[in-house]
Design a protein around this motif. Sequence first.
Motif, short mmCIF file in Angstrom:
data_model
loop_
_atom_site.label_atom_id
_atom_site.label_comp_id
_atom_site.label_asym_id
_atom_site.label_seq_id
_atom_site.Cartn_x
_atom_site.Cartn_y
_atom_site.Cartn_z
N TYR A 120 1.21 10.11 -4.18
CA TYR A 120 1.71 11.80 -4.83
C TYR A 120 2.59 12.53 -5.58
CZ TYR A 120 5.71 15.14 -2.99
OH TYR A 120 6.25 15.49 -2.10
N PHE A 121 2.75 11.46 -6.52
CA PHE A 121 3.59 12.15 -7.11
C PHE A 121 3.26 12.83 -8.37
CE2 PHE A 121 7.49 9.85 -5.38
CZ PHE A 121 8.44 10.52 -5.47
N ILE A 122 1.92 11.81 -8.54
CA ILE A 122 1.15 12.47 -9.79
C ILE A 122 0.29 13.10 -9.23
CG2 ILE A 122 -0.72 11.43 -11.17
CD1 ILE A 122 -0.06 8.52 -10.40
N ARG A 123 -0.50 13.49 -8.29
CA ARG A 123 -1.04 14.46 -7.50
C ARG A 123 -0.49 15.19 -6.50
NH1 ARG A 123 -6.12 14.74 -9.46
NH2 ARG A 123 -5.75 17.21 -8.20
N ARG A 124 0.65 15.56 -6.16
CA ARG A 124 1.38 16.46 -5.11
C ARG A 124 0.12 17.53 -4.25
NH1 ARG A 124 1.68 18.71 -1.40
NH2 ARG A 124 4.08 19.76 -0.26
N LYS A 125 -0.63 17.74 -5.05
CA LYS A 125 -1.67 18.63 -3.79
C LYS A 125 -2.53 18.10 -3.28
CE LYS A 125 -5.28 19.77 -7.53
NZ LYS A 125 -5.86 20.66 -8.39
N LEU A 126 -2.88 16.75 -3.15
CA LEU A 126 -3.75 15.97 -2.58
C LEU A 126 -3.59 15.49 -0.86
CD1 LEU A 126 -5.12 13.09 -5.08
CD2 LEU A 126 -5.73 15.36 -4.28
N PHE A 127 -1.72 16.53 -0.89
CA PHE A 127 -1.16 16.03 0.49
C PHE A 127 -0.82 16.99 1.03
CE2 PHE A 127 -0.96 12.25 -2.87
CZ PHE A 127 -1.73 10.68 -1.44
N HIS A 128 -0.94 16.79 2.55
CA HIS A 128 -0.10 18.08 2.97
C HIS A 128 1.48 17.50 3.54
CE1 HIS A 128 0.69 21.40 7.02
NE2 HIS A 128 -0.32 21.77 5.98
N LYS A 129 2.09 19.11 3.83
CA LYS A 129 3.93 18.55 4.27
C LYS A 129 3.40 17.49 4.93
CE LYS A 129 5.94 22.44 1.63
NZ LYS A 129 7.19 23.59 2.14
N LEU A 130 3.03 17.25 6.35
CA LEU A 130 2.80 16.78 7.80
C LEU A 130 3.22 15.79 7.52
CD1 LEU A 130 3.18 16.36 11.22
CD2 LEU A 130 1.33 17.51 11.10
N PHE A 131 1.61 15.66 6.65
CA PHE A 131 1.26 13.40 5.99
C PHE A 131 2.19 13.35 4.89
CE2 PHE A 131 -0.36 10.79 3.78
CZ PHE A 131 -1.19 10.04 4.32
N ILE A 132 3.37 14.19 4.54
CA ILE A 132 4.64 13.20 3.76
C ILE A 132 5.47 13.18 4.91
CG2 ILE A 132 6.17 13.94 2.01
CD1 ILE A 132 3.41 13.33 1.03
N LYS A 133 5.53 13.66 6.01
CA LYS A 133 6.28 13.34 6.68
C LYS A 133 6.03 12.15 7.77
CE LYS A 133 8.09 18.37 7.86
NZ LYS A 133 8.33 19.07 9.07
N ILE A 134 5.00 12.00 7.98
CA ILE A 134 4.52 10.98 8.68
C ILE A 134 4.49 9.78 7.51
CG2 ILE A 134 2.12 10.07 9.28
CD1 ILE A 134 0.89 12.54 10.40
N MET A 182 0.95 -1.33 0.10
CA MET A 182 -0.46 0.02 -0.12
C MET A 182 1.47 1.57 0.11
SD MET A 182 -3.41 -0.61 2.41
CE MET A 182 -3.91 0.35 1.89
N ILE A 183 2.20 1.01 0.98
CA ILE A 183 2.88 2.56 0.75
C ILE A 183 3.41 3.39 -0.78
CG2 ILE A 183 5.30 2.97 1.49
CD1 ILE A 183 4.48 2.09 4.21
N PRO A 184 3.63 2.10 -1.46
CA PRO A 184 4.11 2.75 -2.92
C PRO A 184 3.12 3.11 -3.85
CG PRO A 184 5.52 0.85 -2.14
CD PRO A 184 4.21 1.06 -1.01
N LEU A 185 1.91 2.27 -3.57
CA LEU A 185 0.68 3.10 -3.87
C LEU A 185 0.66 4.65 -4.01
CD1 LEU A 185 -2.06 2.70 -6.27
CD2 LEU A 185 -2.52 2.00 -3.88
N CYS A 186 0.63 4.73 -2.53
CA CYS A 186 0.46 6.42 -1.99
C CYS A 186 1.61 7.32 -2.82
CB CYS A 186 0.89 6.03 -0.27
SG CYS A 186 0.41 7.70 0.44
N TRP A 187 2.57 6.47 -2.32
CA TRP A 187 3.54 7.42 -3.14
C TRP A 187 3.69 7.74 -4.88
CZ3 TRP A 187 6.81 10.19 -0.68
CH2 TRP A 187 7.20 10.09 0.86
N LEU A 188 2.95 6.52 -5.31
CA LEU A 188 2.74 6.99 -6.45
C LEU A 188 1.77 8.07 -7.25
CD1 LEU A 188 2.77 6.01 -9.38
CD2 LEU A 188 1.65 4.23 -9.43
#
Length: 899
Positions: A697-711, A689-695
């Motif tokens: 993220y790289f396609i639609r960066r604006k869907l994630f807040h920076k704090l969530f990325i750190k988590i 599941m984690i690689p799917l989330c990263w995929l």
Amino acid sequence: MTPAPATHRLELSTRMVYSIRHLSGPLHVHWNELLHFLFHDELSTAQVNDLEVAAALKRFPTENESINHFTAAPINEQRWILGTLKCLLAYASELGDIEGKKGLRDIVRKCAASHPNLTDPETDRVFEDMRRGFLEFTKRKYFLVPGSIWLFTLDFVLRWVALIVSNEWNAPHFRIGVNFFIPGLVLVLALIQQRKDYQHNLALIHSRNDKLFFGFRHYYSTAQYTTLALYLASGTIIASLVFDSLWGGLSSLIGLALYYFILMQVFPVGKLREVYLENQISGKSSEDYKDADENDERMVLLETQLTSSTGRLEAYVLESALFGALAFSAFLQIFATNLISFADVEKFAFTVQHVAHGFILGDATEFTNYLPGLNTKETLFSLISIETLVCSGLFVAVIASRLRFSHVADRMRTVLNLAKAYNEKEERLLESDNPSVLTSERFSKVNRRVHDQLELAAVRLQDIDPIVKYIVYFRNMGVFVFATVLITSCLFISGALAWAFLLVVAITWIYFNYGSIKLWVSGLGIRARLLFAKYGYALLPVTLLPAGLGFLLRVGFGMDHTGGLISLTLVLLAVYLGGSAFLTFYDPRFGEIKAKNWPTMQFFFGLTVLVIGLGLTMRSIHLEGANEILLVGIAAMMLLNVVLSVDLTTPKWLSFIWAFMLIMATGSFLFWTLHWAGWPEMVGLSTWMIPLCWLVYFIRRKLFHKLFIKILIVNTVVVLLIARQVAFYAVDSSLLESFKLMYQHQTVGIRPLLAYINGIEIDFSADMRNVSEGEIRRSISVCDDYLKTYGTSRGATDVYRMAINMYETIAGELAVDVHQKADSVSLTKALLAIEEADKIAVLFNYEIRPDVGIKASILEQMGRGEEEIRYYEKIVSLTNDDDLKENVQKALAHLRNGN
């Protein structure tokens, strides 16, 4: 080439000054400063000093000859020389130097009488301009630069590192060599940094076109001086303990003091900030105080500051006399009533020396042998007697400073009284009905006199400021030591009372300094927010540096005690993630966090991270209660992951998928930490599941807040560290397990260690009762081979802990059954397993151990009562765990009574 008149004026005036008999040293110093001012545009500092020395050696033998040379000079030069003599006379009057004042007054009177033009207003104007210019020069020639002590801190840290490394390697020669290398390195860094800072400060000064710039003076705060004193004292104490000699400590004190003096005076570092420079330049301007009303306001302000300083001093002196006498009377009372003797104090000093010596040199035996000697009533009385003596000494320092303050304050009062006298004349002229008075030479002269006296008073006030700081510092230190005496005295009654008194002191201090503390915390929060906004992602790998350093030192250099660096990484990681939560900033790509309850969730998230960090740190140093704290913290984090995913990602329907992913990742870490079943399956699901989330993220960066990325980064790293299978690739050991094994065994060769683990492990996934005796003996044989290879040299490694847990589980399942009694075959296999676990426990004096009741139950079922008693007695003789010893003694007493 320097013009001849300049050198001639300097030579003639200096020969005349040095011809005056009984001229004091301060007047000579003032004359040197006056010459530097008068010739700073024409001569360098070195030239002025050389010409002054040469002229002083050719002083006139008689006063008449001095006057003859003076009258032979041109009239303008005579006016100039007479002005310099009057400036020196004014300073002598201010100092109260009677003999110097008399000699200067005589020669000034004779010089003025030698020519009728020397009594005209032009001569007075030359003197006034010279005196006013010198006052300006005195104020403006130096700019204050806030000094930095980071080089001292670097030196202090490097010396501690050298001490720890030399203790680990048992290499005293290395420690001595490095301690000579460190000052050289720091001095080179100081030279480089000083030149860099000097160029920066000089460029800043030149950008303001300040023509009277003469140089820089670095100043240090009270906290910096206190820190340097602690560095100096600790360095001296450590040197005396390392060399085990008083002369070693004394020579270290002299050497360190000289070394610190060179760093502070020869190679000072510090940058001048633009805002602070503007304040200094505006404060040095004298033109703002020519107005009569403004002079009145300034006079009141200076007088108020003097009165305030005097009042504070009187209160501090009275307070110091009271507390100092009280502290010293306590010291005398302790010895007068024979509560302790001088032999007790000597014994206390001897014990403290050996405890400190063992701590500094890493000698655990010496440290533990002498430490109990500090837990006695005589030791407590000795400590109190020393504290009271130090306390009274600090207050005496406050009282002694009263004389110096009085001298400076009297000089300032004299100047203020002169300013008041001239101010009254100025007021009478202002009240005149004749308008032409305001433009007359008389009014201008009186106004300048008021201004000059106020400028001089401001200079005198600057002389008072360091004295007041000195008094406040030693008074506060005296109060602090007095409070320490009271807290130490509370220990006679109970430790709880001492802690309660300490809490009262802390609350009182916070209450009276709440405003400044709140302001400081707010400022710190703003700076931390800016730091996280600018270096947020870069700070994450920085938190891992201590662990990397600890791994390198242990595996690469064979240092044993590096566990503190691992614990430090866990603390820093928790602070980083907690800070990321508490200091969440605006993310322009994601937009504003719209959840109304976000501040509350933000607080609970930061708090939960800190709880998890506390649990991991406690677990890394094997403290009890760590698993419970981790269970609470990670369970709370699993619930918070749902809220965080909803608040920090969009759209909402996708947020629940990310929440499930974080719950799986966090839960797998909890299960792995507590050795619960099911964690491999949770980790495997997370690795998909984690690689799917990263995929996404790289396609639609604006869907994630920076704090969530750190988590997400932290969870990704955690999953990769504990996973034994990533996608379709399986490994024998997870990265974290491999790193732990390499760290514990001080080697990068992981394959032999994994071979030991695989050889010790017994597969009892089907039915543990079907495990054969031969399989158990095979496992024990591999474990014994591991015992012979490593013994206790690597400490209680994970291999030992895994073996104990496995053998304890086998023995418990085979022999301890509440429903039926175990058969002889099962008891034999159980005894084999639990005896191997007990063999490991004996190696470490039962610091790690199986459940002692299992072996006792097996022996009891087999009818070996005497062997059970000997087993209990062995535990009592070896263990240092008081709770275990107490429980075993109870069981032993019950067993003996039963027999």
